[in-house]
Each structure stands twice: as C-alpha cells, then as structure tokens.
Design an enzyme around this catalytic site. Structure first.
Site, PDB file in Angstrom:
ATOM      1  CD  GLU A  62      12.802  64.159   2.489  1.00  0.00           C
ATOM      2  OE1 GLU A  62      13.420  63.088   2.296  1.00  0.00           O
ATOM      3  OE2 GLU A  62      13.020  65.191   1.839  1.00  0.00           O
ATOM      4  CE  LYS A 119      14.637  67.641  -4.347  1.00  0.00           C
ATOM      5  NZ  LYS A 119      15.476  68.317  -3.317  1.00  0.00           N
TER       6      LYS A 119
END
Length: 428
Positions: A205, A338
């Site tokens: 990330e 999500k």
C-alpha cells in the site's frame, strides 16, 4: 438513450501483478463507462467471493477468465437493454442472476465490475462528474485521509504483526493541505528510516516496511517524522492502526511475533492497545480483535469505544446483515467500506447509510491489490463519508485516488468542506 447496448469484460492486472476484472459498458448514446475491481490480501471469511480460475498453469491459479466469461455471456444477456440510470434495479438483476448469498456463482469481482462501469456510464450520460451523480447536490465533503505510512502484517515482509500504521491530518484546513502534510511526513519518515540504516522499500500500500524491534518502535518512528516535518502530533496529525487481528489470532489467543511471540488473551491484548492509546495520539483502531472473537470485540468496545474509533473491516465485511448485528450488540463504532467485499454499489451505499443512522462512522477503503480506478474517491465525496483509506503517498495506484480527490475539491471550489477531527463524530 441510457440503454445498455454492449458490455465487455477483460482480464487486466492489479498493483501486485495479479489478474483482476475490468469491464466496459456502452450505452445507446455512444458513451462508455469503464471500471476495474480491487483485490485484498487479508480478507474476511464472510466477504463476497472473488472468483478465481484455479488453473495453476496461468498466473499461479489466480486468473479471472471465468469471471470475465460470466460478464461476456450471461451477465451481458441479462442487462443488455436495461436503463443504466436505474442502478438499484441493475444491481438487483445481478444479485438475482447470481442466486447465492455470497456471489460465489458469478463472482463478486464480475458483478462489481459491471455495477461500477454502469454507474460511470450513467454519470457520463448525465453530464455529471461521478461524485455528483452518485451523491446529488449533497456531496460537498472531502474525506479525511488515513495514510498508511508503515506497512506490516500481510502487506509487508517484516517483523510487524499489525498491518497498518497511519497518519491522519485532522488539523488540516483543506484536503489539499492534508495531502501536503501527509506527503511531507512521508518524506521525513523516509529520511529517518534511511538514516537509521533500514530499508526504505515500500509494501503493497505504498508505506515503508522497515524491520523494527517492536510495534512501539514503529509508532515512535512516525512521531519523529511528524515532528521533523514541522507538525504537532495529536493536535495536527493523529495516528491510526489497522491491527488485522484475525491474521494473528491462533487458538483463542493473539500471538504477536513482533513482540517476542507473546500469547495474549483478548483482555490482555485490549490492555496493550489501551496502553498505546494512553501513550500516543491514536484515535482509530481497525480490526482490533479477530472477526470471530465477538466477546473480545465487546470488551474492546466497552474499554475504548468512547474515545477511539473502532473500525470493523473483517468483522462487518460491508454487509448490512452483519453490521446490524454489530449495532444491536454495541460492537465497534465504525465500519470499513470496501466495495468488493459486498459486490455491488447499491449494497455498498446501503451499508454506509445504515452505519450513519446508527451513529457509526463509515470509512471508504481501497484494497491492497489496486488499479488506477479511482471510483472510491468519488464514492467518498458522493456519500459524505468523511474518511478514506487509500494507502501511502507513493505508488500510482494509491496516488490515483488522492489526485481524483484533489480534482473534486477544485471542482467544488468554495463550497468544498474538509471536516478534520469532526469526521470522527463517534468519539465523545
């Protein structure tokens, strides 16, 4: 003119070099919407199913040709001719066509790609930016970014059990300034890590993944970076953690290899988290307990839920049924959103709305396997969610979302609102 006349699914790659699904939707007017879906590394057991081929001779079994075939055959047959502006009806058509509780037949990756691409096409058809199409006139609030500057757990190859150590620019006057503050801290952190002779390689990330002696050492590195960049920890930039505790929950205990392999009960693990909260300016903890340890979650919420945002990711998996159970039992006070955990935009928006009605915050989130698709940035503004997690200040798959939010803030002009600490309205 907004009738769907063609759909094309294809296999593309995500930021980890694994296949994912992309979809193009063409409308009668000639406009097209395109969307690509993300993929997670640490996943909740109750997430909607991401359909993979399992053919070890292609992409180590991670191909998505079956999902693509579903788009190009039966999904296409079911939605051709439908009005792209009727998002809820289209998503219900996909859900009914799949016919399973977890989208395992068609694949949540196939269904989400279509759902997102249809929304993009409809927005283009209407002449509106996606955030405005999704949220109407009410989408004026930019999200506070939770920037993952040190990676651990399943997102990195180091000694840290916790998955994310985040900076949160709660004192910034605007989103643009929040991004600048975050970038400056990121670069200060890089210099500090490099000067200590540690690797400045980044994880999935975009955050650094140094091997440090324990978790507090990682927190202290970030505090040094905040100070070196000229900011005040706590007042201007707060901290957040994503424990991803399901990943180190073994036989009823939390086993922390990064703390010498200690085995903790839920109560002992809560004590450790509480100690960190007292010692450092931590205002958000995600997945502090394992997804199946609801007793542990209850204890954590009772102990810290009044002064720390307790976010359920693996716990709630963007699912309204599970979220309602958590709300009824006073578990956590926030949900991570999500889009690929649930598989359609309509269901995603329902989870956000349910959370807000209950006084829970909703944090829009990327996945560790991302693409250049920036839909979640528009969702964050369109729903006035107030918070977003989309990684560190590096890797173009993460920066794509920040850049889209910068464009949206510019587009909104003087009416753009950056909530800062007020985005954490669940804290008393």
């Amino acid at each position: 003119m907004s009738a769907i006349v063609d759909i094309v699914g294809r296999e593309v790659l995500d930021s980890r070099g694994n296949p994912t699904v992309e979809c193009d939707v063409l409308l009668e007017s000639g406009v097209m919407g395109r969307a690509a879906v993300p993929s997670g590394a640490s996943t909740g057991s109750r997430e909607a199913i991401e359909l993979r081929d399992g053919d070890k001779s292609r992409y180590l079994g991670k191909g998505v040709l079956k999902a693509v075939e579903h788009i190009n055959t039966e999904i296409s047959e079911a939605v051709l001719g439908l009005d792209a502006s009727e998002q809820a009806f289209l998503d219900k058509t996909l859900i009914d066509l799949d016919g399973t509780d977890n989208k395992s037949r068609l694949g949540a990756n196939a269904m989400l790609a279509v759902s997102m691409a249809v929304a993009r096409a409809a927005a283009e058809e209407s002449g509106l930016p996606l955030y405005r199409y999704l949220g109407g006139m009410g989408g004026l609030q930019l999200p506070v970014p939770m920037m993952n500057v040190i990676n651990g757990g399943a997102h990195a190859n180091n000694s840290l059990d916790l998955q994310e150590f985040m900076i949160i620019p709660v004192g910034a006057p605007s989103f643009r300034e929040a991004v600048r503050w975050g970038a400056e801290v990121f670069h200060a952190l890089k210099k500090i890590i490099n000067d200590k002779g540690m690797s400045t390689a980044v994880g999935d990330e975009g955050g650094f993944a140094p091997s440090v002696e324990n978790h507090e050492a990682a927190i202290q590195l970030i505090l040094q970076a905040i100070d070196a960049a000229g900011y005040t920890a706590g007042e201007q930039i707060a901290l957040g953690l994503d424990c991803a505790a399901s990943e180190f929950y073994k036989d009823g205990h939390y086993v922390l290899e990064g703390e010498g392999g200690i085995r903790l009960t839920a109560q002992q693990w809560t004590d450790m988290l509480a100690t960190w909260v007292d010692k450092y300016p931590i205002i958000s903890i995600e997945d502090g307990m394992a997804e199946g340890d609801w007793d542990g979650w209850k204890h954590l919420t009772e102990r810290l839920g009044k002064n720390v945002q307790l976010v359920g990711d693996d716990l709630f998996v963007t699912n309204t049924r599970i979220l309602k159970e958590g709300i009824d039992k006073d578990i956590g006070n926030s949900i991570l959103i999500k889009i690929n955990q649930i598989g359609t935009l309509t269901e995603t928006f329902a989870a956000i709305e349910m959370a807000k009605r209950a006084g829970y915050t909703a944090v829009i989130s990327h996945r560790s396997g991302e693409t250049e698709d920036s839909t979640i940035a528009d969702i964050a503004v369109g729903t006035n969610a107030g918070q977003i997690k989309t990684g560190s200040l590096s890797r173009s798959d993460r920066i794509a979302k920040y850049n889209q939010l910068l464009r949206i803030e510019e587009d909104l002009g003087d009416i753009a609102h950056y909530p800062g600490r007020a985005a954490f309205y669940n804290l008393r």
